[in-house]
Design a protein around this motif. Structure first.
Motif, PDB file in Angstrom:
ATOM      1  N   UNK A  89       0.814  -1.229   0.000  1.00  0.00           N
ATOM      2  CA  UNK A  89       0.000   0.000   0.000  1.00  0.00           C
ATOM      3  C   UNK A  89       0.838   1.266   0.000  1.00  0.00           C
ATOM      4  N   UNK A  90       1.935   1.260   0.713  1.00  0.00           N
ATOM      5  CA  UNK A  90       2.750   2.475   0.824  1.00  0.00           C
ATOM      6  C   UNK A  90       3.857   2.550  -0.216  1.00  0.00           C
ATOM      7  N   UNK A  91       4.005   1.538  -1.055  1.00  0.00           N
ATOM      8  CA  UNK A  91       5.125   1.524  -1.992  1.00  0.00           C
ATOM      9  C   UNK A  91       4.972   2.560  -3.105  1.00  0.00           C
ATOM     10  N   UNK A  92       3.769   2.679  -3.685  1.00  0.00           N
ATOM     11  CA  UNK A  92       3.585   3.664  -4.766  1.00  0.00           C
ATOM     12  C   UNK A  92       3.826   5.088  -4.260  1.00  0.00           C
ATOM     13  N   UNK A  93       3.242   5.508  -3.124  1.00  0.00           N
ATOM     14  CA  UNK A  93       3.571   6.849  -2.625  1.00  0.00           C
ATOM     15  C   UNK A  93       5.064   7.038  -2.344  1.00  0.00           C
ATOM     16  N   UNK A  99      10.450  10.553  -6.886  1.00  0.00           N
ATOM     17  CA  UNK A  99      10.467  11.143  -8.225  1.00  0.00           C
ATOM     18  C   UNK A  99      10.041  10.199  -9.334  1.00  0.00           C
ATOM     19  N   UNK A 100       9.629   8.992  -8.996  1.00  0.00           N
ATOM     20  CA  UNK A 100       9.162   8.032 -10.001  1.00  0.00           C
ATOM     21  C   UNK A 100       7.654   8.253 -10.152  1.00  0.00           C
ATOM     22  N   UNK A 101       7.279   9.080 -11.132  1.00  0.00           N
ATOM     23  CA  UNK A 101       5.888   9.533 -11.242  1.00  0.00           C
ATOM     24  C   UNK A 101       5.256   9.114 -12.563  1.00  0.00           C
ATOM     25  N   UNK A 102       5.952   9.296 -13.668  1.00  0.00           N
ATOM     26  CA  UNK A 102       5.371   9.069 -14.999  1.00  0.00           C
ATOM     27  C   UNK A 102       4.853   7.651 -15.204  1.00  0.00           C
ATOM     28  N   UNK A 103       5.472   6.672 -14.582  1.00  0.00           N
ATOM     29  CA  UNK A 103       5.081   5.279 -14.806  1.00  0.00           C
ATOM     30  C   UNK A 103       3.658   4.993 -14.316  1.00  0.00           C
ATOM     31  N   UNK A 106      -0.973   7.217 -17.340  1.00  0.00           N
ATOM     32  CA  UNK A 106      -1.110   6.651 -18.690  1.00  0.00           C
ATOM     33  C   UNK A 106      -0.852   7.683 -19.784  1.00  0.00           C
ATOM     34  N   UNK A 107      -0.956   8.972 -19.470  1.00  0.00           N
ATOM     35  CA  UNK A 107      -0.707  10.012 -20.481  1.00  0.00           C
ATOM     36  C   UNK A 107       0.785  10.253 -20.695  1.00  0.00           C
ATOM     37  N   UNK A 108       1.616   9.857 -19.722  1.00  0.00           N
ATOM     38  CA  UNK A 108       3.046  10.151 -19.804  1.00  0.00           C
ATOM     39  C   UNK A 108       3.923   8.914 -20.010  1.00  0.00           C
ATOM     40  N   UNK A 109       3.444   7.751 -19.616  1.00  0.00           N
ATOM     41  CA  UNK A 109       4.280   6.556 -19.638  1.00  0.00           C
ATOM     42  C   UNK A 109       4.314   5.922 -21.028  1.00  0.00           C
ATOM     43  N   UNK A 110       5.477   5.356 -21.387  1.00  0.00           N
ATOM     44  CA  UNK A 110       5.613   4.613 -22.643  1.00  0.00           C
ATOM     45  C   UNK A 110       6.324   3.301 -22.323  1.00  0.00           C
ATOM     46  N   UNK A 111       5.540   2.249 -22.170  1.00  0.00           N
ATOM     47  CA  UNK A 111       6.088   0.935 -21.855  1.00  0.00           C
ATOM     48  C   UNK A 111       5.997  -0.006 -23.058  1.00  0.00           C
ATOM     49  N   UNK A 112       5.935   0.550 -24.278  1.00  0.00           N
ATOM     50  CA  UNK A 112       5.805  -0.291 -25.472  1.00  0.00           C
ATOM     51  C   UNK A 112       7.023  -1.176 -25.685  1.00  0.00           C
ATOM     52  N   UNK A 116       3.512  -5.199 -27.214  1.00  0.00           N
ATOM     53  CA  UNK A 116       2.737  -4.421 -28.184  1.00  0.00           C
ATOM     54  C   UNK A 116       1.562  -3.646 -27.574  1.00  0.00           C
ATOM     55  N   UNK A 117       1.269  -3.854 -26.297  1.00  0.00           N
ATOM     56  CA  UNK A 117       0.114  -3.190 -25.699  1.00  0.00           C
ATOM     57  C   UNK A 117       0.387  -1.708 -25.503  1.00  0.00           C
ATOM     58  N   UNK A 118      -0.635  -0.895 -25.691  1.00  0.00           N
ATOM     59  CA  UNK A 118      -0.532   0.558 -25.495  1.00  0.00           C
ATOM     60  C   UNK A 118      -1.290   0.944 -24.227  1.00  0.00           C
ATOM     61  N   UNK A 119      -1.037   2.134 -23.756  1.00  0.00           N
ATOM     62  CA  UNK A 119      -1.722   2.699 -22.577  1.00  0.00           C
ATOM     63  C   UNK A 119      -1.591   1.808 -21.341  1.00  0.00           C
ATOM     64  N   UNK A 120      -0.412   1.288 -21.146  1.00  0.00           N
ATOM     65  CA  UNK A 120      -0.146   0.470 -19.964  1.00  0.00           C
ATOM     66  C   UNK A 120       0.484   1.366 -18.904  1.00  0.00           C
TER      67      UNK A 120
END
Length: 196
Positions: A89-93, A99-103, A106-112, A116-120
């Motif tokens: 529960x506390x790991x994402x905060x 400073x790990x925010x973009x991941x 979905x508007x900023x991350x690019x995990x392609x 092949x999946x998009x918007x991950x």
């Protein structure tokens, strides 16, 4: 009563007034990693608290550097213990505070690059740490290593081994000796419970 392990060995040892602790290094086979035991000089909760409040990054590096410890014959008494901790529960905060925010957006991350999946995006993050210390050695996460033991042949009264008896709360850490990075760190405070 606490299940204890006893070992006589030639190990790297030091006393550090600036953190009010005695420190013992238990090297893993091959020497790439070591477990360090930090035993407070003072007994009880006050001795433990005095040591812990003095620990910081600089002090930790000073006590774990090889040239600050001297090889001594040691009579080691150490409880068997197991540490298992899951953080979710506390790991994402915590990651976002680093400073790990973009991941997580979905508007900023690019995990392609991962497929092949998009918007991950990352929805959950879980970290699980596992450390067990017993007579066979130490198991940490999915890696098993054995503690090197060198028997002492000395019988002179002047060369009596140093007693390093972990019969009160202590701090332990596992370090990668090449990078000086601490991989695991915990405290053993309650023999009826488990390490923290």
């Amino acid at each position: 009563m606490t299940p204890m392990m006893k070992q006589a060995a030639s190990l790297r040892y030091g006393e550090f007034d600036h953190i009010a602790a005695r420190v013992l290094e238990l090297p893993y086979a091959g020497g790439a990693m070591s477990m360090f035991l930090l035993l407070p000089m003072g007994e009880g909760t006050q001795g433990f608290a005095s040591m812990v409040t003095r620990l910081n990054e600089n002090n930790m590096q000073a006590v774990t550097l090889g040239n600050n410890l001297v090889k001594k014959d040691v009579d080691l008494l150490l409880p068997r213990f197991r540490l298992e901790q899951t953080v979710s529960k506390t790991l994402i905060p915590a990651l976002q505070n680093m400073g790990i925010i973009d991941i997580f957006d979905s508007r900023k991350v690019d995990l392609t690059g991962f497929g092949p999946l998009r918007n991950i995006t990352v929805d959950k993050a879980i970290h699980k740490a596992f450390v067990e210390v017993n007579e066979e050695g130490t198991e940490a996460a999915a890696v098993t290593a054995a503690i090197l033991v060198f028997k002492s042949a000395s019988s002179s009264r002047d060369d009596l081994p140093i007693q390093f008896h972990c019969n009160r709360p202590f701090v332990f850490l596992i370090q990668d000796n090449d990078t000086q990075n601490i991989l695991f760190m915990g405290a053993f405070k309650n023999p009826r419970g488990r390490a923290q």
